[in-house]
Design an enzyme around this catalytic site. Sequence first.
Site, PDB file in Angstrom:
ATOM      1  N   HIS A 156      -2.883  34.344 -64.480  1.00 23.89           N
ATOM      2  CA  HIS A 156      -2.988  33.118 -65.274  1.00 23.89           C
ATOM      3  C   HIS A 156      -4.216  32.331 -64.831  1.00 23.89           C
ATOM      4  O   HIS A 156      -4.183  31.588 -63.857  1.00 23.89           O
ATOM      5  CB  HIS A 156      -1.705  32.288 -65.103  1.00 23.89           C
ATOM      6  CG  HIS A 156      -1.721  31.001 -65.847  1.00 23.89           C
ATOM      7  ND1 HIS A 156      -0.967  29.906 -65.469  1.00 23.89           N
ATOM      8  CD2 HIS A 156      -2.406  30.613 -66.964  1.00 23.89           C
ATOM      9  CE1 HIS A 156      -1.190  28.922 -66.306  1.00 23.89           C
ATOM     10  NE2 HIS A 156      -2.054  29.319 -67.209  1.00 23.89           N
TER      11      HIS A 156
ATOM     12  N   GLU B  13      -3.316  31.831 -61.052  1.00 26.50           N
ATOM     13  CA  GLU B  13      -1.915  31.979 -60.699  1.00 26.50           C
ATOM     14  C   GLU B  13      -1.508  33.444 -60.871  1.00 26.50           C
ATOM     15  O   GLU B  13      -1.619  34.001 -61.966  1.00 26.50           O
ATOM     16  CB  GLU B  13      -1.088  31.078 -61.613  1.00 26.50           C
ATOM     17  CG  GLU B  13       0.363  30.942 -61.253  1.00 26.50           C
ATOM     18  CD  GLU B  13       1.000  29.803 -62.040  1.00 26.50           C
ATOM     19  OE1 GLU B  13       1.728  29.003 -61.419  1.00 26.50           O
ATOM     20  OE2 GLU B  13       0.776  29.697 -63.268  1.00 26.50           O
TER      21      GLU B  13
ATOM     22  N   ASN C  84       2.743  25.225 -65.042  1.00 31.88           N
ATOM     23  CA  ASN C  84       3.270  24.548 -66.229  1.00 31.88           C
ATOM     24  C   ASN C  84       4.682  24.010 -66.036  1.00 31.88           C
ATOM     25  O   ASN C  84       5.083  23.071 -66.718  1.00 31.88           O
ATOM     26  CB  ASN C  84       3.218  25.479 -67.429  1.00 31.88           C
ATOM     27  CG  ASN C  84       1.835  25.498 -68.053  1.00 31.88           C
ATOM     28  OD1 ASN C  84       1.085  24.540 -67.945  1.00 31.88           O
ATOM     29  ND2 ASN C  84       1.495  26.592 -68.702  1.00 31.88           N
TER      30      ASN C  84
ATOM     31  N   SER D  26       0.805  31.688 -69.891  1.00 30.88           N
ATOM     32  CA  SER D  26       1.046  30.504 -69.070  1.00 30.88           C
ATOM     33  C   SER D  26       2.522  30.140 -68.989  1.00 30.88           C
ATOM     34  O   SER D  26       2.909  29.312 -68.157  1.00 30.88           O
ATOM     35  CB  SER D  26       0.263  29.310 -69.630  1.00 30.88           C
ATOM     36  OG  SER D  26       0.644  29.046 -70.975  1.00 30.88           O
TER      37      SER D  26
END
Length: 284
Positions: free
Chosen positions: A142, A154, A192, A121
């Site tokens: 991800h 992702e 993130n 991540s």
Amino acid sequence: MSIERIDRVGVVGAGTMGNGIAQVAATHGYDVVMRDIKEEFVESGFENIDDSLDRLANRDALEEGPEAIRDRIEGTTTLEDLEDCDLVVEAALEDLEVKRDIFDDLEDVCDDDAVLATNTSTLSITSIAANLKRPERVIGLHFMNPVPIMEGVEVVVGEKTTDNAVDLAHEVAEDLEKTTWQSDDKPGFVTNRILMPWINEGIRAYDEGVATKEDIDAGMELGTNVPMGPLTLADHIGLDICLHASETLHEELGDRYKPAYLLKRKVETGDLGKKTGKGFYEHD
């Protein structure tokens, strides 16, 4: 490479993300090999898969019985059992050296045309693949937690990742009925990079007495139409995971990603959120 040739999917790591990825792949017809370093970790992963499949079956959310899906997943502690996998997704500890060691071993074990993906991540895809002979087949996939429920994946493109690997990653994710978005290999990617400052600012607002934790979460949910406020979401993700991601981003991108003091204090006391029964809230 085309999606038709992906018959067997390997997953390295049987924890929360790994067993979720294994379950979703098996649900969509793939044969899966789920590997972890200890038999007890593999067994725990299967227990979580069984519980999740039972819950989905009770909601009539499965097109076939849990047993049929479960039978497609093979558990192992031997990395060599992934040698026939067309796609391997690594979902181990969020530690660069651990991941590099895993990918070094996977390169020796897997066929030359197998695609090697990481569920990281925050860590650089390029850095993970840096020591490999064929870094071009490494890509970020991800998945979001919980994998069987969350719609998004992702796709993260490393410095040397080929277009074929990128196309295949999108195709596989979409075959798993996920919606993809794509990010360059920059710290935190899309999710993130934006999420961690938001969570940390929510924690700081609570720590500084701006509002109660309930009102902070309610303000964000009702005021911005997000499904969870920052404190509820932090508990759901795991405060230790939020701290690690924030520390990684802080190192890469500077002080605007500095972890909130209260987040560090919570982790130090072992209050990690839902998985320990207590974080910012109490959990059954």
